[in-house]
Design a protein around this motif. Sequence first.
Motif, mmCIF file in Angstrom:
data_model
loop_
_atom_site.group_PDB
_atom_site.id
_atom_site.type_symbol
_atom_site.label_atom_id
_atom_site.label_comp_id
_atom_site.label_asym_id
_atom_site.label_seq_id
_atom_site.Cartn_x
_atom_site.Cartn_y
_atom_site.Cartn_z
ATOM 1 N N ILE A 131 -27.566 47.028 -34.803
ATOM 2 C CA ILE A 131 -26.966 45.792 -35.322
ATOM 3 C C ILE A 131 -27.384 45.559 -36.773
ATOM 4 O O ILE A 131 -26.542 45.277 -37.636
ATOM 5 C CB ILE A 131 -27.352 44.594 -34.428
ATOM 6 C CG1 ILE A 131 -26.693 44.733 -33.055
ATOM 7 C CG2 ILE A 131 -26.952 43.273 -35.077
ATOM 8 C CD1 ILE A 131 -27.185 43.740 -32.025
ATOM 9 N N VAL A 132 -28.679 45.687 -37.054
ATOM 10 C CA VAL A 132 -29.174 45.468 -38.417
ATOM 11 C C VAL A 132 -28.560 46.478 -39.389
ATOM 12 O O VAL A 132 -28.146 46.123 -40.503
ATOM 13 C CB VAL A 132 -30.718 45.524 -38.453
ATOM 14 C CG1 VAL A 132 -31.240 45.584 -39.871
ATOM 15 C CG2 VAL A 132 -31.316 44.332 -37.724
ATOM 16 N N CYS A 134 -25.655 48.077 -39.148
ATOM 17 C CA CYS A 134 -24.239 47.758 -39.372
ATOM 18 C C CYS A 134 -24.087 46.565 -40.310
ATOM 19 O O CYS A 134 -23.209 46.557 -41.184
ATOM 20 C CB CYS A 134 -23.541 47.486 -38.042
ATOM 21 S SG CYS A 134 -23.352 48.942 -37.001
ATOM 22 N N VAL A 135 -24.943 45.547 -40.148
ATOM 23 C CA VAL A 135 -24.890 44.373 -41.024
ATOM 24 C C VAL A 135 -25.276 44.760 -42.457
ATOM 25 O O VAL A 135 -24.655 44.299 -43.424
ATOM 26 C CB VAL A 135 -25.798 43.249 -40.475
ATOM 27 C CG1 VAL A 135 -25.970 42.136 -41.488
ATOM 28 C CG2 VAL A 135 -25.240 42.704 -39.172
ATOM 29 N N VAL A 136 -26.283 45.629 -42.604
ATOM 30 C CA VAL A 136 -26.697 46.070 -43.944
ATOM 31 C C VAL A 136 -25.567 46.839 -44.628
ATOM 32 O O VAL A 136 -25.301 46.644 -45.823
ATOM 33 C CB VAL A 136 -27.987 46.924 -43.857
ATOM 34 C CG1 VAL A 136 -28.241 47.681 -45.150
ATOM 35 C CG2 VAL A 136 -29.178 46.046 -43.518
ATOM 36 N N ALA A 138 -22.336 46.528 -44.025
ATOM 37 C CA ALA A 138 -21.294 45.554 -44.369
ATOM 38 C C ALA A 138 -21.699 44.733 -45.588
ATOM 39 O O ALA A 138 -20.863 44.462 -46.465
ATOM 40 C CB ALA A 138 -21.020 44.646 -43.168
ATOM 41 N N ALA A 139 -22.965 44.353 -45.674
ATOM 42 C CA ALA A 139 -23.441 43.595 -46.833
ATOM 43 C C ALA A 139 -23.380 44.446 -48.101
ATOM 44 O O ALA A 139 -23.030 43.941 -49.178
ATOM 45 C CB ALA A 139 -24.869 43.108 -46.584
ATOM 46 N N ASP A 158 -12.984 43.101 -41.652
ATOM 47 C CA ASP A 158 -14.270 43.797 -41.708
ATOM 48 C C ASP A 158 -15.257 43.229 -40.700
ATOM 49 O O ASP A 158 -16.143 43.946 -40.225
ATOM 50 C CB ASP A 158 -14.848 43.740 -43.115
ATOM 51 C CG ASP A 158 -14.043 44.578 -44.084
ATOM 52 O OD1 ASP A 158 -14.078 45.814 -43.949
ATOM 53 O OD2 ASP A 158 -13.366 44.007 -44.940
ATOM 54 N N ILE A 159 -15.125 41.956 -40.364
ATOM 55 C CA ILE A 159 -15.996 41.362 -39.344
ATOM 56 C C ILE A 159 -15.675 41.977 -37.986
ATOM 57 O O ILE A 159 -16.576 42.303 -37.208
ATOM 58 C CB ILE A 159 -15.829 39.830 -39.324
ATOM 59 C CG1 ILE A 159 -16.292 39.259 -40.662
ATOM 60 C CG2 ILE A 159 -16.599 39.211 -38.168
ATOM 61 C CD1 ILE A 159 -15.972 37.807 -40.864
ATOM 62 N N LEU A 162 -16.985 45.423 -38.008
ATOM 63 C CA LEU A 162 -18.435 45.368 -37.843
ATOM 64 C C LEU A 162 -18.808 45.299 -36.361
ATOM 65 O O LEU A 162 -19.704 46.015 -35.904
ATOM 66 C CB LEU A 162 -18.998 44.167 -38.600
ATOM 67 C CG LEU A 162 -20.476 43.849 -38.417
ATOM 68 C CD1 LEU A 162 -21.333 44.949 -39.015
ATOM 69 C CD2 LEU A 162 -20.814 42.517 -39.057
ATOM 70 N N VAL A 166 -20.853 48.180 -34.204
ATOM 71 C CA VAL A 166 -22.008 47.914 -33.332
ATOM 72 C C VAL A 166 -21.750 48.455 -31.936
ATOM 73 O O VAL A 166 -22.621 49.087 -31.326
ATOM 74 C CB VAL A 166 -22.323 46.402 -33.300
ATOM 75 C CG1 VAL A 166 -23.349 46.079 -32.231
ATOM 76 C CG2 VAL A 166 -22.807 45.922 -34.662
#
Length: 197
Positions: A131-132, A134-136, A138-139, A158-159, A162, A166
């Motif tokens: 999860i972290v 994938c968020v990184v 995307a950021a 993109d959300i 994301l 995950v």
Amino acid sequence: MHSIYVLYNIVPLAFLILLVYIFIDVLLDYFRKVEKSAKKRVILYSSIFYVISLVQIKLGGFTLPQNPADHSRSFISTNDWFGIFDMMYFNISIWSYSALFYNVILFVPFGIFLLLLFNLKSNKKAVFIVIVSCVVIAAARLVLGWSGFTIRNFGNTDIIYLLFNVLGGILGIILVNYAVNYIHSYKLNNQKLLNKI
């Protein structure tokens, strides 16, 4: 005045650096007292190549302006042997099943390599890392798109992607756990048969 932004693919250069690293690692292994196992080496090298490819696919390459004073953008892509992934990413309809499936499959190897490389015992910890990560990513796409280094900006789809990324990473973790349990039970059954004989 019209400027041209060139889209640079990072994979060929990064792959050449990886090949140099492999050569040096194998050469140094000749002088080491403890040798790396071939299985671990293959997993490590393939995971590095996967991460390089993943960065290219998710970011789409880096853009550099030929005339920085001009704010209007016209993109040309460098002709490279790894551009098929960029074409797939650009040409898939954003709401199609193939786009969702593609975003799931894209992160299945991430979950597999995560467990194989780091030998995590806790599934919760592995899911948290997926999860972290994938968020990184995307950021990073959001920041690089905002700064103009990539051609894609962060949008509503993109959300959703994301979430499917995950899901793909979690699916990779499940596949590894299933394979490990299957191999363990297979060895246990064989051991029982040998003990009976």
